[in-house]
Design an enzyme around this catalytic site. Structure first.
Site, PDB file in Angstrom:
ATOM      1  N   LEU A  75       0.788  -1.230   0.000  1.00  0.00           N
ATOM      2  CA  LEU A  75       0.000   0.000   0.000  1.00  0.00           C
ATOM      3  C   LEU A  75       0.823   1.284   0.000  1.00  0.00           C
ATOM      4  O   LEU A  75       0.264   2.374   0.061  1.00  0.00           O
ATOM      5  CB  LEU A  75      -1.012   0.017   1.153  1.00  0.00           C
ATOM      6  CG  LEU A  75      -1.894  -1.228   1.286  1.00  0.00           C
ATOM      7  CD1 LEU A  75      -2.823  -1.088   2.483  1.00  0.00           C
ATOM      8  CD2 LEU A  75      -2.672  -1.498   0.014  1.00  0.00           C
ATOM      9  N   CYS A  76       2.156   1.190  -0.045  1.00  0.00           N
ATOM     10  CA  CYS A  76       2.978   2.398  -0.169  1.00  0.00           C
ATOM     11  C   CYS A  76       2.954   2.874  -1.615  1.00  0.00           C
ATOM     12  O   CYS A  76       3.058   2.076  -2.540  1.00  0.00           O
ATOM     13  CB  CYS A  76       4.423   2.117   0.241  1.00  0.00           C
ATOM     14  SG  CYS A  76       4.695   2.221   2.001  1.00  0.00           S
ATOM     15  N   HIS A  77       2.843   4.186  -1.783  1.00  0.00           N
ATOM     16  CA  HIS A  77       2.838   4.762  -3.124  1.00  0.00           C
ATOM     17  C   HIS A  77       4.264   4.849  -3.666  1.00  0.00           C
ATOM     18  O   HIS A  77       5.177   5.226  -2.928  1.00  0.00           O
ATOM     19  CB  HIS A  77       2.242   6.171  -3.095  1.00  0.00           C
ATOM     20  CG  HIS A  77       0.795   6.191  -2.764  1.00  0.00           C
ATOM     21  ND1 HIS A  77       0.333   6.171  -1.464  1.00  0.00           N
ATOM     22  CD2 HIS A  77      -0.300   6.206  -3.558  1.00  0.00           C
ATOM     23  CE1 HIS A  77      -0.988   6.186  -1.479  1.00  0.00           C
ATOM     24  NE2 HIS A  77      -1.400   6.206  -2.733  1.00  0.00           N
ATOM     25  N   MET A 111       8.118   6.204   5.328  1.00  0.00           N
ATOM     26  CA  MET A 111       8.361   4.772   5.119  1.00  0.00           C
ATOM     27  C   MET A 111       9.665   4.539   4.361  1.00  0.00           C
ATOM     28  O   MET A 111      10.388   3.576   4.638  1.00  0.00           O
ATOM     29  CB  MET A 111       7.188   4.120   4.381  1.00  0.00           C
ATOM     30  CG  MET A 111       5.907   4.064   5.197  1.00  0.00           C
ATOM     31  SD  MET A 111       6.099   3.290   6.826  1.00  0.00           S
ATOM     32  CE  MET A 111       6.653   1.657   6.380  1.00  0.00           C
ATOM     33  N   GLU A 112       9.991   5.417   3.432  1.00  0.00           N
ATOM     34  CA  GLU A 112      11.246   5.289   2.691  1.00  0.00           C
ATOM     35  C   GLU A 112      12.445   5.497   3.611  1.00  0.00           C
ATOM     36  O   GLU A 112      13.443   4.771   3.511  1.00  0.00           O
ATOM     37  CB  GLU A 112      11.266   6.277   1.517  1.00  0.00           C
ATOM     38  CG  GLU A 112      10.353   5.892   0.372  1.00  0.00           C
ATOM     39  CD  GLU A 112       8.862   6.106   0.614  1.00  0.00           C
ATOM     40  OE1 GLU A 112       8.063   5.655  -0.216  1.00  0.00           O
ATOM     41  OE2 GLU A 112       8.477   6.730   1.639  1.00  0.00           O
ATOM     42  N   ASP A 126      24.359  -8.457   8.734  1.00  0.00           N
ATOM     43  CA  ASP A 126      24.831  -9.560   7.893  1.00  0.00           C
ATOM     44  C   ASP A 126      26.353  -9.593   7.824  1.00  0.00           C
ATOM     45  O   ASP A 126      26.953 -10.669   7.842  1.00  0.00           O
ATOM     46  CB  ASP A 126      24.245  -9.433   6.485  1.00  0.00           C
ATOM     47  CG  ASP A 126      24.736 -10.533   5.568  1.00  0.00           C
ATOM     48  OD1 ASP A 126      24.583 -11.725   5.935  1.00  0.00           O
ATOM     49  OD2 ASP A 126      25.284 -10.222   4.492  1.00  0.00           O
TER      50      ASP A 126
END
Length: 156
Positions: A75-77, A111-112, A126
């Site tokens: 749902l992220c644009h 969000m980015e 890692d």
């Protein structure tokens, strides 16, 4: 409590309609931490890890993560990201990762920024896990955002 914008009346999810929103300059800054032993911190910041120089790899991973946010977060644009920075700050017990994202668009880039930090942290993990199996990713959060209808916000 405010209504969730990505949930319809029947409870099903949908992508929010942003077509009527005005474009504005938007920024977001996020941070996160990878906690590790002090000797591993020294290896990380001196490019002395068995897997190589982790910080440039983690920086590129964070930038790539920000660009791929709509591919991995439902749902992220998709947004035209104008600037992404990922920086590392040495701590006695780990590294603080900070990401800044900027766009001119109709929705925010929180969000980015979070995805950039998360991806960079996962990459650091890692690359150090062979020398510190007890390393911990922690404290991922948005520090600030600017632009948009809701205005500017900061943790300070």
């Amino acid at each position: 409590m405010s209504k969730l914008t990505h949930v319809r009346e029947d409870g099903s999810a949908h992508m929010v309609d942003v077509t009527g929103k005005n474009e504005t300059s938007r920024t977001a800054v996020a941070e996160g931490f990878v906690k590790m032993r002090g000797d591993v911190v020294k290896q990380l910041f001196s490019a002395g890890l068995p897997k190589g120089d982790a910080l440039p790899v983690a920086r590129i991973a964070g930038i790539m993560g920000a660009k791929k946010t709509p591919d991995i977060i439902p749902l992220c644009h998709p947004l035209p990201l104008g600037k992404i920075t990922v920086d590392f700050f040495e701590l006695a017990d780990g590294v603080r990762i900070e990401a800044s994202v900027k766009t001119r668009g109709v929705t925010g880039v929180e969000m980015e920024a979070l995805t950039a930090v998360s991806t960079a942290a996962l990459t650091v993990y890692d690359m150090i896990k062979a020398v510190d199996k007890m390393a911990v990713i922690d404290g991922i959060r948005v520090l600030s955002k600017t632009g948009g209808k809701s205005g500017d916000w900061s943790v300070q």
